[in-house]
Design an enzyme around this catalytic site. Structure first.
Site, mmCIF file in Angstrom:
data_model
loop_
_atom_site.group_PDB
_atom_site.id
_atom_site.type_symbol
_atom_site.label_atom_id
_atom_site.label_comp_id
_atom_site.label_asym_id
_atom_site.label_seq_id
_atom_site.Cartn_x
_atom_site.Cartn_y
_atom_site.Cartn_z
ATOM 1 N N CYS A 154 80.404 65.487 31.727
ATOM 2 C CA CYS A 154 80.280 65.354 33.186
ATOM 3 C C CYS A 154 80.695 63.949 33.612
ATOM 4 O O CYS A 154 80.631 62.987 32.841
ATOM 5 C CB CYS A 154 78.852 65.657 33.632
ATOM 6 N N GLU A 189 75.679 64.591 25.129
ATOM 7 C CA GLU A 189 76.451 63.415 24.741
ATOM 8 C C GLU A 189 75.558 62.178 24.645
ATOM 9 O O GLU A 189 75.657 61.397 23.695
ATOM 10 C CB GLU A 189 77.580 63.168 25.755
ATOM 11 N N ASP A 194 54.733 102.764 32.252
ATOM 12 C CA ASP A 194 54.494 102.018 31.014
ATOM 13 C C ASP A 194 53.531 100.842 31.158
ATOM 14 O O ASP A 194 53.036 100.335 30.154
ATOM 15 C CB ASP A 194 55.816 101.493 30.449
ATOM 16 N N HIS A 199 71.695 64.687 28.731
ATOM 17 C CA HIS A 199 72.728 65.617 28.290
ATOM 18 C C HIS A 199 73.020 65.396 26.805
ATOM 19 O O HIS A 199 72.616 64.399 26.211
ATOM 20 C CB HIS A 199 73.991 65.434 29.123
ATOM 21 N N ARG A 228 57.325 87.124 24.062
ATOM 22 C CA ARG A 228 56.225 86.893 23.137
ATOM 23 C C ARG A 228 56.718 86.242 21.842
ATOM 24 O O ARG A 228 56.450 86.704 20.730
ATOM 25 C CB ARG A 228 55.489 88.212 22.885
#
Length: 366
Positions: free
Chosen positions: A75, A52, A200, A50, A207
């Protein structure tokens, strides 16, 4: 530099995790003392350290008496990583400035309480609005377990997504289209309808060099997606889901043999239930959906009150045409008072084109 200045740096760090931390939040952390930055870190991808702990690990000197600026409440439970509160306490940090609280029931104020119980000063709410906006997907998903849904479209200044002939490439320029690929990399999944696939033959990938492809989801009630389409031919390499109400096992096998996942869902008014689809995707751990679709599917998402955000790319062009397609089709609302209201709009410019990003005010329509 004051608390807001350090928090702005932490937010910029958090942004670096965009597209990689899902379903975890994007988090950044900065550690400072006496006007000097001692450590920086961010949550780089799901399962990794994380923010921290990354910030603490980056420091080359003692952190005793320092202040940590972190964009989300630390957390205090074991998951893929140990509690960040433990690392903060062990490092000797004496002050923690937090932007957003964490609504995760496993945290939800407990992290702050633990820090304070160890004599650490905690300041809450610094740049909270900016931090909440950064993690709008996480905050939505963690509290309801349903994906955050955004509808994206490109249109001319007179509101057309194609000429009367059906020609639509290209409405916006390269800079705007580049930004769309950035968006694709931030969302867990991309949704379109089978009609768009047939017309289509899109690839629906991100990309951007080093970008992450979203899970491709095709709303295909009757299993009409061409087996020779780019979507199906690349399903072995790019996660792809066909959502259908069909129970044709032999047809389904053709898609699964090609690498597609198939979700069988109930139908509503002759089409797959979009509420069932969104709910099922949430159960599968997909926290966000970017809908790049035709007007019919876009209207259905609005009608079912599933849309949280709109990205409208607007080109300074006029197509005209009474029968030229518009971004949201269907029957539409019957009077202005019944319209879907957009709020908190922000405008950005990409070359000659504009993008308006707006939140959808939730209502009881549908």
């Amino acid at each position: 530099m004051d608390d807001r200045g350090y928090m702005k740096l932490a937010l910029k760090l958090a942004e670096r995790g965009a597209g990689w931390t899902s379903p975890n939040p994007m988090v950044g952390a900065v550690i400072a003392r006496d006007g000097r930055i001692l450590g920086e870190g961010w949550h780089k991808q799901y399962g990794d350290l994380h923010a921290e702990r990354n910030a603490i690990a980056s420091a080359s000197s003692s952190l005793k008496g320092a202040t940590m600026y972190v964009t989300l409440e630390p957390c205090c439970h074991y998951g893929h990583q140990p509690p960040c509160t433990d690392a903060i306490i062990e490092a000797g940090i004496k002050r923690v400035v937090i932007a957003s609280g964490d609504p995760n029931p496993l945290v939800a104020g407990k992290g702050i309480e633990i820090l304070r119980s160890h004599g650490i000063e905690v300041v809450e709410g610094v740049l909270k609005e900016e931090a909440d906006r950064l993690n709008e997907i996480f905050l939505h998903y963690i509290t309801g377990k349903t994906p955050f849904v955004a509808v994206k479209y490109a249109m001319t200044m007179d509101g057309k997504i194609a000429c009367y002939t059906g020609a639509s490439k290209w409405i916006t320029g390269e800079e705007a289209r580049h930004n769309v690929h950035m968006l694709r990399g931030r969302y867990s999944s991309i949704l379109t309808g089978v009609g768009t696939v047939i017309t289509d033959d899109p690839l629906l990938t991100c990309r951007i060099p080093g970008g992450r492809n979203p899970v491709r989801v095709i709303a295909d009630t009757f299993l009409q997606t061409p087996l020779e389409s780019q979507i199906v031919r690349t399903a072995g390499d790019i996660s792809t889901i066909i959502a259908t109400s069909s129970d044709d096992t032999s047809r389904i096998r053709q898609y699964t043999d090609s690498g597609c996942g198939v979700l069988q869902l109930p139908s509503k008014e002759g089409h797959i239930s979009l509420k069932a689809l969104v709910s099922k995707l949430g159960e599968e751990g997909i926290d966000s959906i970017l809908a790049e679709c035709g007007g019919t599917l876009a209207w259905s998402l609005f009608r079912e009150v599933l849309v949280n955000k709109v990205y409208a790319y607007i080109a300074p062009k006029i197509f005209g045409g009474a029968k030229a397609l518009t971004p949201v089709g269907g029957q539409g609302v019957g009077d202005p008072a019944s319209s879907f209201i957009l709020k908190n709009s922000r405008i950005r410019q990409f070359g000659p084109d504009f993008m308006i990003e707006s939140e959808v005010e939730q209502c009881s329509q549908g």
